[in-house]
Design an enzyme around this catalytic site. Structure first.
Site, short mmCIF file in Angstrom:
data_model
loop_
_atom_site.label_atom_id
_atom_site.label_comp_id
_atom_site.label_asym_id
_atom_site.label_seq_id
_atom_site.Cartn_x
_atom_site.Cartn_y
_atom_site.Cartn_z
N ASP B 41 32.80 28.38 50.98
CA ASP B 41 32.09 27.87 49.82
C ASP B 41 32.96 28.02 48.57
O ASP B 41 33.75 27.16 48.24
CB ASP B 41 30.76 28.61 49.71
CG ASP B 41 29.89 28.10 48.59
OD1 ASP B 41 30.28 27.09 47.98
OD2 ASP B 41 28.85 28.72 48.32
N TYR B 43 35.40 30.80 46.15
CA TYR B 43 36.02 32.11 46.06
C TYR B 43 35.24 33.00 45.08
O TYR B 43 34.71 32.52 44.08
CB TYR B 43 37.47 31.99 45.63
CG TYR B 43 38.27 31.26 46.69
CD1 TYR B 43 38.57 31.92 47.89
CD2 TYR B 43 38.65 29.94 46.54
CE1 TYR B 43 39.25 31.26 48.90
CE2 TYR B 43 39.34 29.27 47.55
CZ TYR B 43 39.63 29.94 48.72
OH TYR B 43 40.29 29.29 49.72
N CYS B 47 28.96 37.58 44.28
CA CYS B 47 29.18 38.34 43.05
C CYS B 47 29.55 37.43 41.89
O CYS B 47 28.91 37.43 40.86
CB CYS B 47 30.28 39.37 43.28
SG CYS B 47 30.90 40.12 41.79
N ALA B 276 12.58 38.18 45.18
CA ALA B 276 13.72 39.10 45.12
C ALA B 276 13.34 40.38 45.87
O ALA B 276 13.11 41.42 45.28
CB ALA B 276 14.08 39.42 43.67
N VAL B 277 13.26 40.25 47.19
CA VAL B 277 12.80 41.39 47.99
C VAL B 277 13.96 42.04 48.76
O VAL B 277 13.74 42.92 49.57
CB VAL B 277 11.71 40.97 48.99
CG1 VAL B 277 10.46 40.52 48.24
CG2 VAL B 277 12.20 39.86 49.91
N ARG B 279 18.31 41.66 50.31
CA ARG B 279 19.33 40.76 50.86
C ARG B 279 19.61 41.14 52.30
O ARG B 279 19.49 42.30 52.69
CB ARG B 279 20.61 40.82 50.02
CG ARG B 279 20.39 40.37 48.58
CD ARG B 279 21.66 40.49 47.75
NE ARG B 279 22.69 39.52 48.14
CZ ARG B 279 22.77 38.27 47.69
NH1 ARG B 279 21.87 37.82 46.82
NH2 ARG B 279 23.72 37.46 48.08
N ASP B 319 28.81 43.68 52.06
CA ASP B 319 27.38 43.67 52.40
C ASP B 319 27.15 43.57 53.90
O ASP B 319 26.20 44.15 54.43
CB ASP B 319 26.69 42.49 51.70
CG ASP B 319 26.57 42.70 50.20
OD1 ASP B 319 27.07 43.74 49.72
OD2 ASP B 319 25.99 41.84 49.51
N ALA B 327 29.17 45.15 44.96
CA ALA B 327 30.47 44.49 44.93
C ALA B 327 31.61 45.49 44.91
O ALA B 327 32.61 45.33 45.61
CB ALA B 327 30.54 43.58 43.71
N HIS B 451 33.77 60.69 18.25
CA HIS B 451 32.54 60.61 17.49
C HIS B 451 32.65 59.43 16.54
O HIS B 451 33.71 59.19 15.97
CB HIS B 451 32.33 61.89 16.68
CG HIS B 451 31.06 61.85 15.87
ND1 HIS B 451 29.82 62.02 16.45
CD2 HIS B 451 30.87 61.64 14.56
CE1 HIS B 451 28.90 61.93 15.50
NE2 HIS B 451 29.50 61.70 14.34
#
Lengths: 534, 475
Positions: B41, B43, B47, B276-277, B279, B319, B327, B451
């Protein structure tokens, strides 16, 4: 009743570990406080380790022959379990006390699997920066076994190196990377990937150079790198052949190139060579561990090499010698002195000595002569402290006397030689030598020498190159007192002579001083009356 | 383009060009190995294209808009308008620069780039089907392979990603307009980052989460700060509810149906639903069993500390090799894989892998929590510095949160840290360094910090743990 663990105590200053030579007790034995429980061989001495408890031996944690670091648990005792004994101490309260303890005492086995040694980090975690961990893998060191010198015991790269050099990790399992065949990069640094990636059809395009005629095993080419296609490499792997060993005349981009056919031919040649018995070089077994490959003895049966552990006294001697020889640049000065007068003097004194139960040898005379020399040349009675940039001139004259024993060289020390008489020295040397041979010396009896003497002549030999008993600066070796030809008034005549070999640390003393010192010693041996001035 | 099957050979075949794969390929090439990288797909993987980078672009954009419109207390009065299409265009520009950069880096290092979909034929051969009909395929013989195929969002029953109004995180990062009402299924870090983003962009956000709080693995005080802030931004939370289905609503929108464990049903009006449960690893189509490798129950390839799979010369990183699905973990694994193949003594021996959540405020964590340290057998000592005692934090207008350090009391070694607050994702790097180096609390406390900065809070927390803090009361 409780179980008390007992750690290997500090058996002598500077002793970090000892070999547990033998157990004097077994589990279940009753021991009293101060009763010896084990014999431990440390820095040149055999020490008996006394119990700190009254009780029964619960468990031995160390096998005989094992090296044990000071502070490790070696044995545990069950203390206060025996009603009768408690009774004898505490009278009527015995039953009650025993009962109480049974209620309140912790589980006796609670600690069994965690004989908590040093401040151990939980979960096998070792605190070391990534660089040190990688170095450890590189050197095959289990980083968890390394003593960290940083705060909290953090392990630095230097610690890892020191550990690797000490060799303590040899044979340890742990995190060391398993040896894996590393792939041979085929085009290192060339950046030209076409050299390694080829269309399959190119394989075998060229004729392989044929290996040596059948019968003789082909010579492995032994190159560092070889170009070959993955298919060829796979073939080599399958045939158990290292592509770097396959002979070839072909090159690509200036590197040796091996084809599949060449690999096959080489493998075939190897096989046919192996089929005919051909004299093959025996694998060299440097450490003598692989008895199976040992050379055969005359009758054809394999003669197994013997493996002797390099431990205990032998290793202590080895380390000490290594340190001395690699630290101090040695120079040896040889001379010999005619000792007619000394022989006479000894003959004269010998009966007197025997009256007091002393066997008078030449050694006490030599010791006194050495002291005379040391007083005149104090640098030979010194110690170089390199880190402090100081040479310490010793004001005591403590002579180490090298004694050969079955277990190896030991150097007991006679203190304050300048203050002692000949007979006194003779008696002391004899006592120390006897106990050294019996391995009964205490560690402190082998400390504090400022100069050493080795009497190699007792066994035979004229001259030697003695190794300094580091950190001393010099050592005097004695040959045998024998009649040898000497020239007197232009004529060769026999005379009793004593050959001397003096080794000095050339960092501290130069050859001229060494020679002058030797002259003074010889003068006193030649004219023993001079010893009276000492 | 040649039609048919051509054979080539390579020493290292890397499958997947994400932060695990491209890093592995470059390092392999640097090691002098012949490396081939197959990407089907774009590069940079999820991520760069669909995850870390695009989300950070939108988080920054939405944050800037929100800040500007909410700074009256500083005397700044503004009412920023957000052109979502333009923000996405800017984001795409960033992504393009980065993915182009990855490709250039690969080429410059001599990595052979092949586009297509790889599958294993046997343990030394892979076939790469080039994209599209009639594009042909090629066989690649390899000595070593590194599988770095990554992961994709998990789809749940009733929420087919094919529907326009059902979003994956990738869709949420590519929307041309802000929905009026956004339902989010899952209160994990992806759900929370996007909840915050879209709330700031003006959407009415509803989060449904099966568990009883957001951000499951984090400590309660960490969760609470992030949840409170999200609530202030208008995010509505429904805990203990699982999403069951959606239906069309009367108002032209949709209804998100949920159900509790006890069977209690609720519905929420939404226009888009982001699922979004979690991957799952991508191994389908890889025919990895042809190479003699089996995946575990969840589809991950099991690896050892040298990233090797059950078949020694085939590695898996990122992954697809399981948790932590981050990542930077993938990149580390990629480097180790390449070095191990090159025969170097590399291993995954890091003490900890830091993690960041880009919510408002951010979360940065590394190593052990106090409870974890205790479980591991340490006697932990903890030091904290709340940002409301930090001068720099006050001048940013963000004083929520704290820096917490966990150390071993006996040795002082820093074991971990949890930071919630402004720039926590940046601040955690120092704690990670301390953990990795085996630094002690004293080392951190005695390191002079600039500081006025937020990073001073790390030093102060170390001092606090030692009972020597100046600006907070010592515990």
């Amino acid at each position: 009743m409780t179980v008390e663990e007992f750690r290997l105590p500090d058996v002598g200053e500077g002793v970090a570990e000892g070999e547990l030579v033998s157990w004097l007790v077994s589990p279940g034995d009753r021991v009293e406080e101060d009763q010896p429980v084990a014999e431990v061989e440390t820095d040149k001495a055999l020490v008996e380790v006394p119990s700190s408890y009254d009780g029964t031996v619960e468990e031995l944690f160390v096998d005989e022959g094992e090296m044990v670091p000071v502070g490790d648990v070696i044995i545990s005792f069950r203390v206060g379990e025996d009603g009768a004994e408690v009774a004898s101490d505490e009278g009527d309260a015995a039953g009650e006390a025993a009962g109480d303890e049974a209620d309140t005492a912790p589980e006796p086995d609670a600690d069994d699997d965690a004989p908590d040694a040093e401040p151990e980090t939980p979960a096998g975690r070792t605190f070391a920066p990534p660089s040190a961990r990688r170095l450890a893998r590189e050197l095959g060191v289990d980083v968890a076994a390394v003593d960290g010198s940083g705060p909290g015991g953090r392990v630095s790269e230097a610690d890892v190196r020191a550990h690797a050099e000490s060799g303590d990790d040899a044979g340890a399992d742990g995190d060391a990377p398993e040896p894996r065949p590393a792939p041979t990069p085929t085009d290192v640094g060339s950046g030209d990937r076409t050299s390694a990636v080829r269309k399959r059809g190119e394989d075998g395009a060229a004729e392989p150079s044929q290996p040596a005629a059948s019968g003789a095993a082909p010579e492995p080419a032994g190159r560092d790198t070889t170009l070959a296609t993955p298919a060829t490499r796979k073939l080599a792997r399958d045939l158990g052949v290292d592509v770097d060993d396959v002979p070839t005349d072909e090159t690509r981009d200036g590197e040796a190139f091996v084809t599949g056919d060449a690999v096959q031919a080489y493998a075939d040649a190897l096989e046919s060579a192996a089929a005919e018995p051909a004299p093959e070089p025996e694998p060299v077994d440097l450490d003598g561990t692989a008895a199976a490959t040992a050379p055969t003895s005359g009758d054809g049966t394999p003669a197994a090499d013997e493996t002797v552990p390099y431990r205990g006294v032998r290793r202590t001697i080895g380390k000490q010698m290594e340190r001395s020889k690699y630290t101090a640049p040695h120079v040896s000065h040889h001379d010999s002195v005619a000792v007619d007068a000394l022989v006479e003097a000894r003959e004269e004194l010998k009966p007197k000595a025997e009256d007091t139960g002393v066997n008078l040898t030449y050694i006490p005379f030599v010791m006194k002569a050495i002291v005379a020399g040391l007083k005149e040349y104090p640098y030979l009675n010194s110690e170089l402290r390199e880190e402090d940039e100081e040479i310490v001139l010793k004001k005591e004259y403590n002579l180490g006397i090298a004694v050969a024993t079955d277990a190896g060289l030991m150097v007991p020390v006679v203190d304050n030689v300048d203050e002692k008489g000949l007979f006194e020295l003779a008696a002391e040397v004899r006592d120390l030598a006897t106990r050294a041979r019996e391995r009964k010396l205490k560690p402190e009896e082998m400390k504090g020498s400022t100069f050493s003497v080795t009497n190699f002549g007792a066994i035979g030999g004229e001259y030697a190159t003695p190794i300094i008993n580091y950190p001393e600066t010099a050592i005097l070796g004695l040959g045998a007192v024998e009649e040898r030809p000497v020239v007197r008034d232009g004529e060769v005549v026999p005379a009793p002579t004593l050959p001397l070999s003096l080794s000095i640390d050339h960092r501290v003393v130069d050859g001229a001083v060494a020679a002058e010192f030797a002259n003074t010693v010889m003068e006193h041996l030649e004219h023993p009356l001079l010893l009276l001035t000492q | 383009m040649v039609v048919g099957d051509i054979a080539t050979g390579t020493e290292v075949l890397v499958i997947g060009g994400g932060p695990g794969g491209y890093v592995a390929a470059i390092r392999a090439a640097q090691e002098g190995l012949d490396a081939t990288l197959v990407e089907r797909d774009a590069y940079g993987g999820a991520c760069l294209n669909r995850g870390c980078i695009p989300s950070k672009a939108l988080i920054t954009g939405s944050g800037l808009a929100h800040e500007a419109g909410n700074a009256e207390f500083m005397g700044v009065h503004a009412d920023p308008a957000v052109d979502m299409a333009q923000m996405i265009e800017w984001k795409d520009g960033v992504v393009d620069r980065l993915t182009g950069g990855v490709e250039k880096l690969c080429k410059a290092n001599g990595v052979n780039l092949v586009s297509g979909t790889a599958s294993f034929v046997d343990e030394h051969t892979a076939r790469v089907a080039h994209g599209g009909e009639g594009q042909g395929s090629e066989s690649i013989e390899f000595e070593h392979a590194i599988v770095a195929t990554g992961s994709r969002p998990i789809q749940i029953p009733g929420f087919d990603f094919g529907a326009d109004h059902v979003w994956t995180s990738a869709d949420a990062l590519d929307a041309d307009s802000v929905p009026d009402r956004l339902g989010i299924v899952g209160g994990g870090y992806i759900g929370m980052e996007l909840a915050t983003t879209y709330a700031k962009l003006g959407a009415e956000v509803t989060v449904v989460e099966m568990l009883d709080d957001i951000l499951d693995p984090y400590e309660d005080d960490v969760k609470r700060i992030v949840r409170k802030r999200a609530e202030e931004l208008g995010v509505e939370f429904h805990f203990g509810e699982g999403a069951s289905e959606w239906s069309e609503g009367a108002d032209g929108g949709y209804r998100l149906h949920t159900e509790t464990e006890g069977g209690e049903e609720s519905t929420y009006g939404v226009d888009k639903i982001l699922v979004a449960v979690g991957r799952q690893p991508v191994t389908d189509g890889l025919d990895i069993e042809n190479a003699g490798i089996e995946t575990d129950d969840r589809g991950f390839i099991e690896t050892d500390d040298r990233t090797r799979s059950a078949v020694d010369h085939i590695h898996a990183v990122g992954d697809v090799a399981g948790d932590p699905m981050l990542a930077h973990a993938a990149s580390k694994e990629g480097i180790v894989a390449a070095e191990v193949i090159a025969g170097e003594p590399a291993a995954l021996d890091q003490q900890a892998i830091p993690a960041a959540v880009f919510t408002d405020p951010e979360i940065g964590t590394v190593g052990m929590t106090e409870a974890e340290a205790e479980d591991a057998g340490f006697d932990p000592v903890v030091g904290e510095m709340p940002f409301n005692a930090s001068g720099r934090a006050m001048t940013t207008g963000h004083t929520e949160g704290f820096v917490r350090l966990v150390a071993d009391e006996e040795t002082g070694f820093v074991l971990g840290g949890q930071i919630v607050g402004p720039e926590a994702s940046e601040l955690i790097a120092e704690v990670a360094l301390a953990v990795e180096m085996g630094a002690t609390l004293e080392d951190v406390a005695a390191t002079v910090h600039t500081h006025p900065t937020l990073a001073e809070a790390v030093m102060e927390a170390a001092e606090n743990a030692r009972g020597q803090a100046i600006h907070t009361l010592n515990r």
